[in-house]
Design an enzyme around this catalytic site. Structure first.
Site, short mmCIF file in Angstrom:
data_model
loop_
_atom_site.label_atom_id
_atom_site.label_comp_id
_atom_site.label_asym_id
_atom_site.label_seq_id
_atom_site.Cartn_x
_atom_site.Cartn_y
_atom_site.Cartn_z
N SER A 39 0.81 -1.24 0.00
CA SER A 39 0.00 0.00 0.00
C SER A 39 0.83 1.27 0.00
CB SER A 39 -0.93 0.02 1.21
OG SER A 39 -2.02 -0.83 1.00
N LYS A 93 0.49 3.70 -2.85
CA LYS A 93 -0.74 4.47 -3.10
C LYS A 93 -0.55 5.99 -3.17
CE LYS A 93 -3.71 0.82 -1.16
NZ LYS A 93 -4.42 0.36 0.05
N TYR A 147 -2.88 -1.92 -10.36
CA TYR A 147 -2.84 -1.85 -8.88
C TYR A 147 -2.01 -2.99 -8.29
CZ TYR A 147 -4.38 -2.20 -4.06
OH TYR A 147 -4.40 -2.31 -2.68
N TYR A 186 -4.83 4.34 7.88
CA TYR A 186 -6.18 3.78 8.00
C TYR A 186 -6.80 4.07 9.36
CZ TYR A 186 -3.98 1.30 4.18
OH TYR A 186 -3.29 1.00 3.06
N VAL A 207 1.18 -3.71 4.06
CA VAL A 207 1.06 -5.00 4.76
C VAL A 207 2.33 -5.85 4.69
CG1 VAL A 207 -1.42 -5.40 4.79
CG2 VAL A 207 -0.12 -5.99 2.76
O1 DON Z 1 -4.76 -4.69 -1.76
C1 DON Z 1 -4.03 -5.44 -1.13
O2 DON Z 1 -4.50 -6.37 -0.52
C2 DON Z 1 -2.54 -5.23 -1.05
N1 DON Z 1 -1.93 -5.39 -2.27
C3 DON Z 1 -2.13 -3.94 -0.43
C4 DON Z 1 -2.60 -3.89 0.94
C5 DON Z 1 -1.82 -3.07 1.88
O3 DON Z 1 -0.61 -2.96 1.87
C6 DON Z 1 -2.65 -2.48 2.93
N2 DON Z 1 -1.88 -1.70 3.80
N3 DON Z 1 -1.61 -1.71 4.91
#
Ligand code: DON
Length: 341
Positions: A86, A89, A211, A263, A281
């Site tokens: 993320s 983003k 994405y 978040y 993540v």
């Molecule tokens: O959309 C997803 O599940 C992941 N590629 C990115 C999620 C992410 O890193 C959320 N952040 N904390």
């Protein structure tokens, strides 16, 4: 193996407009002490909902701080690579603003904190827009705005710009991309809801690929710190001097990171650390101290909100030692380091 810690600078530790060697050694001491203090913290869990992420070594812990003058301080596993997730983003949002301007971009995504988890399926009731570009729904809307034809051209353009910000060529982790694509049903559901409300076009597969590929780009703590320092340096890469981002739009990205970057932990983060930042993540967090520096931290074990446990601890401590908080009395803009002397 754990890499060595240390500092680098363009001019033997004595750049013309940079920190003095004494201050540099103080910053290095702060990084070393934070690494030593938290390296044995074992709380949290490595993300496994994308199976490839579950392979990360939970012991890894790296820290990097890069100043806008191009000085770099490191500790621990700063050169271990992980996927940006993320943390892509805010950069994708910057590129959408650059390509379409703020008026058009904001027709597709809002700038309101949702206070919800990254993968929440919630939209603005009146407009159908995702709340902000930091949650998955908003990021997918942004990806649809920056994708190109063929789709790989958009991914390459993203990689190239991010490589300029990091100061080295970056690449995609194809196994993570495959794993993410295979298991990303919730993101697919979000994308089809966005199509249904006219927020993204019918090239749903392409928007999702953009994405997923962005999330699968490999970085290390130094890359993150340099990207953050490029943002903090109003778009100019500290080492190369190259203009990477349009400086007139960075304030919008910083504002959204400040209010939405972590978040459902965003309010606590603004309160305690007090700088624009983004987590992912994979266990990375980057933070920008406007006109001063960028920070990149990595440790894959996450808390209940999906943020790196050791990463949050390290950022809190860095902020308090260096007076990073935007509203800290000791943060007097670009001269805060002189205050420490
Ligand atoms: O959309 C997803 O599940 C992941 N590629 C990115 C999620 C992410 O890193 C959320 N952040 N904390």
């Amino acid at each position: 193996m754990q890499s060595t810690a240390g500092s680098e600078s363009a001019n033997n530790g004595m750049p013309e407009n940079g920190v003095t060697p004494w201050l540099g050694s103080q910053i290095q001491k702060v990084l070393d002490s934070i690494y030593a203090k938290y390296k044995d913290v074992d709380d949290g869990v490595v993300a496994t909902y994308i199976p490839e992420l579950g392979k990360a070594d939970p012991k890894k812990f790296g820290i990097c701080l890069a100043t806008v003058e191009g000085e770099v301080f490191t500790a621990g596993d700063w050169d271990t690579e992980f996927t940006i997730q993320s943390m892509c983003k805010p950069f994708a949002f910057q590129l959408a603003l650059e390509r379409h301007g703020s008026e058009k971009t904001l027709k597709h995504v809002g700038v309101e904190p949702s206070g919800e988890a990254f993968n929440s399926i919630e939209f603005d009731q009146k407009t159908g827009r995702p709340f902000n570009p930091m949650v998955n729904a908003g990021a997918i809307a942004v990806s649809s705005l920056i994708k190109q034809k063929p789709v790989e051209a958009g991914v390459d353009a993203f990689l190239e710009t991010m490589g300029k910000a990091a100061g080295r060529k970056l690449r995609i982790d194809e196994s993570v991309l495959a794993s993410e694509t295979l298991t990303g049903n919730r993101n697919r559901a979000i994308a089809y809801m966005l199509l249904n409300s006219g927020i993204i076009d019918e090239e749903v597969h392409e928007s999702l690929h953009q994405y997923f590929a962005q999330c699968s780009m490999l970085v290390n703590c130094r890359d993150l710190a340099m990207m953050a320092a490029t943002m903090a340096n109003i778009g100019n890469q500290p080492e190369t001097g190259e203009r990477v981002f349009d400086f007139q739009l960075i304030k919008y990205v910083m504002a959204v990171m400040f209010s939405c970057g972590l978040y459902d932990y965003a309010g606590n983060w603004a309160f305690e650390v007090g700088v624009p930042a983004k987590s992912g993540v994979s266990g990375g967090i980057f933070a920008c101290v406007n006109r001063q520096l960028g920070v990149g931290v990595y440790s894959p074990k996450l808390d209940a909100q999906g943020n790196s446990v050791r990463g949050i601890l390290a950022c809190k401590e860095l902020a308090s030692h260096l007076g990073m908080h935007a509203f800290d009395f000791s943060n007097v803009g670009s001269s805060f380091m002189q205050w420490l002397l």
